[in-house]
Design a protein around this motif. Structure first.
Motif, mmCIF file in Angstrom:
data_model
loop_
_atom_site.group_PDB
_atom_site.id
_atom_site.type_symbol
_atom_site.label_atom_id
_atom_site.label_comp_id
_atom_site.label_asym_id
_atom_site.label_seq_id
_atom_site.Cartn_x
_atom_site.Cartn_y
_atom_site.Cartn_z
ATOM 1 N N MET A 96 0.827 -1.185 0.000
ATOM 2 C CA MET A 96 0.000 0.000 0.000
ATOM 3 C C MET A 96 0.867 1.242 0.000
ATOM 4 N N ARG A 97 0.398 2.275 -0.694
ATOM 5 C CA ARG A 97 1.198 3.498 -0.744
ATOM 6 C C ARG A 97 1.022 4.296 0.541
ATOM 7 N N GLU A 98 1.997 5.163 0.814
ATOM 8 C CA GLU A 98 1.933 5.992 2.008
ATOM 9 C C GLU A 98 0.828 7.029 1.840
ATOM 10 N N ILE A 99 0.028 7.196 2.883
ATOM 11 C CA ILE A 99 -1.116 8.107 2.822
ATOM 12 C C ILE A 99 -0.785 9.399 3.544
ATOM 13 N N THR A 100 -0.987 10.517 2.855
ATOM 14 C CA THR A 100 -0.840 11.840 3.454
ATOM 15 C C THR A 100 -2.154 12.578 3.240
ATOM 16 N N GLU A 101 -2.292 13.741 3.854
ATOM 17 C CA GLU A 101 -3.529 14.512 3.707
ATOM 18 C C GLU A 101 -3.778 14.928 2.262
ATOM 19 N N THR A 102 -2.713 15.154 1.500
ATOM 20 C CA THR A 102 -2.895 15.622 0.122
ATOM 21 C C THR A 102 -3.257 14.510 -0.848
ATOM 22 N N ASN A 103 -2.901 13.272 -0.537
ATOM 23 C CA ASN A 103 -3.223 12.178 -1.455
ATOM 24 C C ASN A 103 -4.094 11.113 -0.794
ATOM 25 N N LYS A 104 -4.944 11.536 0.126
ATOM 26 C CA LYS A 104 -5.810 10.599 0.836
ATOM 27 C C LYS A 104 -6.753 9.915 -0.154
ATOM 28 N N PRO A 105 -6.737 8.576 -0.201
ATOM 29 C CA PRO A 105 -7.560 7.860 -1.178
ATOM 30 C C PRO A 105 -9.029 7.827 -0.773
ATOM 31 N N SER A 106 -9.887 7.632 -1.750
ATOM 32 C CA SER A 106 -11.316 7.487 -1.478
ATOM 33 C C SER A 106 -11.562 6.079 -0.937
ATOM 34 N N MET A 107 -12.759 5.830 -0.405
ATOM 35 C CA MET A 107 -13.096 4.505 0.112
ATOM 36 C C MET A 107 -13.007 3.464 -0.998
ATOM 37 N N THR A 108 -13.432 3.825 -2.195
ATOM 38 C CA THR A 108 -13.365 2.888 -3.316
ATOM 39 C C THR A 108 -11.921 2.502 -3.593
ATOM 40 N N GLU A 109 -11.027 3.482 -3.578
ATOM 41 C CA GLU A 109 -9.619 3.193 -3.810
ATOM 42 C C GLU A 109 -9.056 2.301 -2.708
ATOM 43 N N VAL A 110 -9.453 2.548 -1.473
ATOM 44 C CA VAL A 110 -8.981 1.734 -0.348
ATOM 45 C C VAL A 110 -9.446 0.298 -0.518
ATOM 46 N N ARG A 111 -10.718 0.107 -0.843
ATOM 47 C CA ARG A 111 -11.251 -1.252 -1.026
ATOM 48 C C ARG A 111 -10.550 -1.972 -2.179
ATOM 49 N N HIS A 112 -10.324 -1.267 -3.288
ATOM 50 C CA HIS A 112 -9.638 -1.878 -4.421
ATOM 51 C C HIS A 112 -8.204 -2.260 -4.044
ATOM 52 N N GLU A 113 -7.564 -1.438 -3.256
ATOM 53 C CA GLU A 113 -6.197 -1.727 -2.818
ATOM 54 C C GLU A 113 -6.174 -2.979 -1.942
ATOM 55 N N ILE A 114 -7.156 -3.108 -1.060
ATOM 56 C CA ILE A 114 -7.244 -4.286 -0.183
ATOM 57 C C ILE A 114 -7.518 -5.532 -1.018
ATOM 58 N N ILE A 115 -8.405 -5.413 -2.002
ATOM 59 C CA ILE A 115 -8.728 -6.560 -2.845
ATOM 60 C C ILE A 115 -7.502 -7.006 -3.640
ATOM 61 N N LYS A 116 -6.718 -6.038 -4.149
ATOM 62 C CA LYS A 116 -5.511 -6.372 -4.902
ATOM 63 C C LYS A 116 -4.483 -7.072 -4.026
ATOM 64 N N HIS A 117 -4.381 -6.653 -2.783
ATOM 65 C CA HIS A 117 -3.413 -7.218 -1.847
ATOM 66 C C HIS A 117 -4.185 -7.713 -0.626
ATOM 67 N N PRO A 118 -4.838 -8.862 -0.757
ATOM 68 C CA PRO A 118 -5.647 -9.332 0.367
ATOM 69 C C PRO A 118 -4.793 -9.531 1.618
ATOM 70 N N GLN A 119 -5.233 -8.923 2.684
ATOM 71 C CA GLN A 119 -4.522 -9.031 3.952
ATOM 72 C C GLN A 119 -5.431 -9.701 4.965
ATOM 73 N N LYS A 120 -4.836 -10.484 5.801
ATOM 74 C CA LYS A 120 -5.599 -11.102 6.876
ATOM 75 C C LYS A 120 -5.640 -10.161 8.077
ATOM 76 N N PHE A 121 -4.587 -9.364 8.246
ATOM 77 C CA PHE A 121 -4.488 -8.456 9.376
ATOM 78 C C PHE A 121 -4.379 -7.018 8.898
ATOM 79 N N ILE A 122 -4.914 -6.108 9.692
ATOM 80 C CA ILE A 122 -4.915 -4.697 9.324
ATOM 81 C C ILE A 122 -4.813 -3.871 10.603
ATOM 82 N N ARG A 123 -4.328 -2.662 10.500
ATOM 83 C CA ARG A 123 -4.242 -1.762 11.651
ATOM 84 C C ARG A 123 -5.575 -1.061 11.865
#
Length: 82
Positions: free
Chosen positions: A1-28
């Protein structure tokens, strides 16, 4: 996952697509709250109630499989018959 800053904060859709691309069992906590569209405090509380929290020194991770199972217990089914 890319580093998130206030200027490039992803939308919920982008977050979900990122999770689907890299399925993780654990998350913060912060990532989970964004993924499920809820505040971090509520996500933390539900993760504890689901017994899905793992602590490794100061690192805290949430097992998404356990969290999803717990979340499904809140499903509301409406009866359309009157």
């Amino acid at each position: 996952m890319r580093e998130i800053t206030e200027t490039n904060k992803p939308s919920m859709t982008e977050v979900r697509h990122e999770i689907i691309k890299h399925p993780q069992k654990f998350i913060r906590y912060k990532q989970g709250a964004e993924l499920y569209g809820m505040c971090q405090t509520k996500f933390e509380k539900m993760a504890h109630e689901a017994n899905a929290v793992y602590k490794l020194d100061k690192l805290v991770l949430v097992n998404l499989e356990l969290f999803d199972k717990y979340l499904e217990t809140f499903r509301v089914v409406y009866d359309r018959r009157y």
